[in-house]
Structure formats: structure tokens, C-alpha cells
Design a protein around this motif. Structure first.
Motif, PDB file in Angstrom:
ATOM      1  N   LEU A   1      36.683  32.064  53.407  1.00  0.00           N
ATOM      2  CA  LEU A   1      35.887  31.604  51.973  1.00  0.00           C
ATOM      3  C   LEU A   1      35.696  32.724  51.271  1.00  0.00           C
ATOM      4  O   LEU A   1      34.984  33.887  51.595  1.00  0.00           O
ATOM      5  N   ASN A   2      35.925  32.867  49.838  1.00  0.00           N
ATOM      6  CA  ASN A   2      35.873  33.736  48.918  1.00  0.00           C
ATOM      7  C   ASN A   2      34.633  33.514  47.929  1.00  0.00           C
ATOM      8  O   ASN A   2      33.998  32.268  47.798  1.00  0.00           O
ATOM      9  N   ARG A   3      34.278  34.752  47.201  1.00  0.00           N
ATOM     10  CA  ARG A   3      33.398  34.292  46.222  1.00  0.00           C
ATOM     11  C   ARG A   3      32.096  33.772  46.675  1.00  0.00           C
ATOM     12  O   ARG A   3      31.548  32.873  46.176  1.00  0.00           O
ATOM     13  N   LEU A   4      31.580  34.229  47.772  1.00  0.00           N
ATOM     14  CA  LEU A   4      30.514  33.825  48.496  1.00  0.00           C
ATOM     15  C   LEU A   4      29.060  33.555  47.696  1.00  0.00           C
ATOM     16  O   LEU A   4      28.949  34.767  46.654  1.00  0.00           O
ATOM     17  N   ALA A   5      28.172  32.517  47.715  1.00  0.00           N
ATOM     18  CA  ALA A   5      26.959  32.649  46.919  1.00  0.00           C
ATOM     19  C   ALA A   5      25.907  32.175  47.838  1.00  0.00           C
ATOM     20  O   ALA A   5      26.366  31.757  49.360  1.00  0.00           O
ATOM     21  N   SER A   6      24.742  32.170  47.638  1.00  0.00           N
ATOM     22  CA  SER A   6      23.661  31.878  48.549  1.00  0.00           C
ATOM     23  C   SER A   6      23.911  30.512  49.021  1.00  0.00           C
ATOM     24  O   SER A   6      23.401  30.287  50.305  1.00  0.00           O
TER      25      SER A   6
END
Lengths: 119, 108
Positions: A83-88
Motif C-alpha cells: 500500500l502506497n502513499r500512506l496516511a494516518s
């Protein structure tokens, strides 16, 4: 006996990527699809997509298209979910779950991998 | 996209019957699976294909599905049944697996 053993917990910074593995044993690897499902803290189950370990074909939930990649390595009977571009709000426990077919139920699940996204 | 609606919570006394509903448009035409999720544990399927029960699941767990509502019934509820329960279907139109929002069963 059927076993799905997932990789350990991860801590990532926002914008980074994570790759979770799921090692399968106790059955014919290519006979079962593998779903990836996640559960954020205090939230419900959320389907991310599936992979056909035989062909490598995938089907991703619209929400994750462009950001998730599911792969497999038949030589070591292991599935991967990146999973890319992880956010909170990607902080969650991620599960792999096998199914004999796509409409079918998931009869065995991995133990889950906690991914924490924090700056 | 296809939506499954479950009540957030159900409370039941030990020995009584808990019924958990899962509403969806023409859900009766789909196969419904039900999962039990205890805190900190992986989901366990308790009913699949509307009304089949995996080996090892007590007969107290049963399912039905018709029209726009599927139902998971837990008879003679025990303290160990306290968990969250999720319904799941395959939405062939959207090519997605869909989960309901989950129902927390509390044993009084």
C-alpha cells in the motif's frame, strides 16, 4: 493444517509505503484466492481486493485502486500486499484471508498485521 | 456501490435468542456469509452461503436470507458469543466484496 502466517507489525511515516506478507501452508497454494481485508481501530472490516495465486490476476476495491498492489511468489507460497502513499487513516490491522472462489466465504485468515502510520 | 446495513448493537440475556439483521437491495439473490470477530482476533466464519454452518460451529448459529434482509440467529446465547458480527456478500455488479458495518452483540 492450513496456516496463513503474516509478517510483523510496521510503523510508517505519512507518504511512505508498506508491504505485508502472508505465507501460506497446508494446502495447494494455487487452488484458493486470497483476499486482503483491513480493520482500523474501532472500525469495521474493509475489503481491499483479491489475488488469484494461480494466474496472478487481481481485483482491487475502487477505493484502493492506484494505491495498492497485490502479488504472489509461488516458489515460497507467499502473498504480498503493498500500500502506497500512506496516511494516518491507513492505520489498521491488515488480514489475508483465503477463499475457494470469489463469491465464497473466507475460511482461513492470517493472524493480522498492525500497520501504524504516524509522523 | 452496494450497501449492507446492520444495527450497531444487539443486547441479549444468556439463554435467549439474538437476531442480527443485514439489509441490502435484493440481498436474497446473493449468498451471504457471516463472521464473528472478537477483539484482537481474526474473523471466523460462522455461517456461509446464507444458511450453511462450517464444521466446528455450534448448531446454535443459523442463518436465513430473503428479499432485502439476511438474518443471523444465535440461539441459547452464551457469554462466549459476545463479539462483533459482520455480514458479507459479493457484489457482482461492482466486482467488489462488501461487508456490513458490523453488529456488537452484548450478553447481559
Amino acid at each position: 493444517q492450513v496456516q496463513l502466517v503474516q509478517s510483523g507489525a510496521e510503523v510508517k511515516k505519512p507518504g511512505a509505503s508498506v508491504k505485508v506478507s502472508c505465507r501460506a501452508s497446508g494446502y495447494t497454494f494455487t487452488d484458493y484466492y486470497m483476499h486482503w481485508v483491513r480493520q482500523a481501530p474501532g472500525q469495521g472490516l474493509e475489503w481491499m481486493g483479491w489475488i488469484n495465486p494461480n494466474s496472478g490476476g487481481t481485483n482491487y476495491a475502487k477505493k484502493f485502486q492506484g494505491r495498492v498492489t497485490m502479488t504472489r511468489d509461488t516458489s515460497v507460497t507467499t502473498l504480498y500486499m503493498e500500500l502506497n502513499r500512506l496516511a494516518s487513516d491507513d492505520t489498521a490491522v491488515y488480514f489475508c484471508a483465503r477463499a475457494v472462489g470469489i463469491p465464497a466465504q473466507s475460511d482461513y485468515w492470517g493472524q493480522g498485521t498492525l500497520v501504524t502510520v504516524s509522523s | 456501490s452496494y450497501v449492507l446495513t446492520q444495527p450497531p448493537s444487539v443486547s441479549v440475556a444468556p439463554g435467549q435468542t439474538a437476531r442480527i439483521t443485514c439489509g441490502g437491495n435484493s440481498i436474497g439473490s446473493k449468498g451471504v456469509h457471516w463472521y464473528q470477530v472478537r477483539p484482537g482476533q481474526a474473523p471466523v466464519v460462522v455461517v456461509y452461503d446464507d444458511d450453511d454452518r462450517p464444521s466446528g460451529i455450534p448448531e446454535r448459529f443459523s442463518g436465513s436470507n430473503s428479499g432485502h434482509t439476511a438474518t443471523l440467529t444465535i440461539s441459547r446465547v452464551e457469554a462466549g458469543d459476545e463479539a462483533a458480527y459482520y455480514c458479507q456478500v459479493w457484489d457482482s455488479s461492482g466486482h467488489e466484496v462488501v461487508f456490513g458495518g458490523g453488529t456488537k452483540v452484548t450478553v447481559l
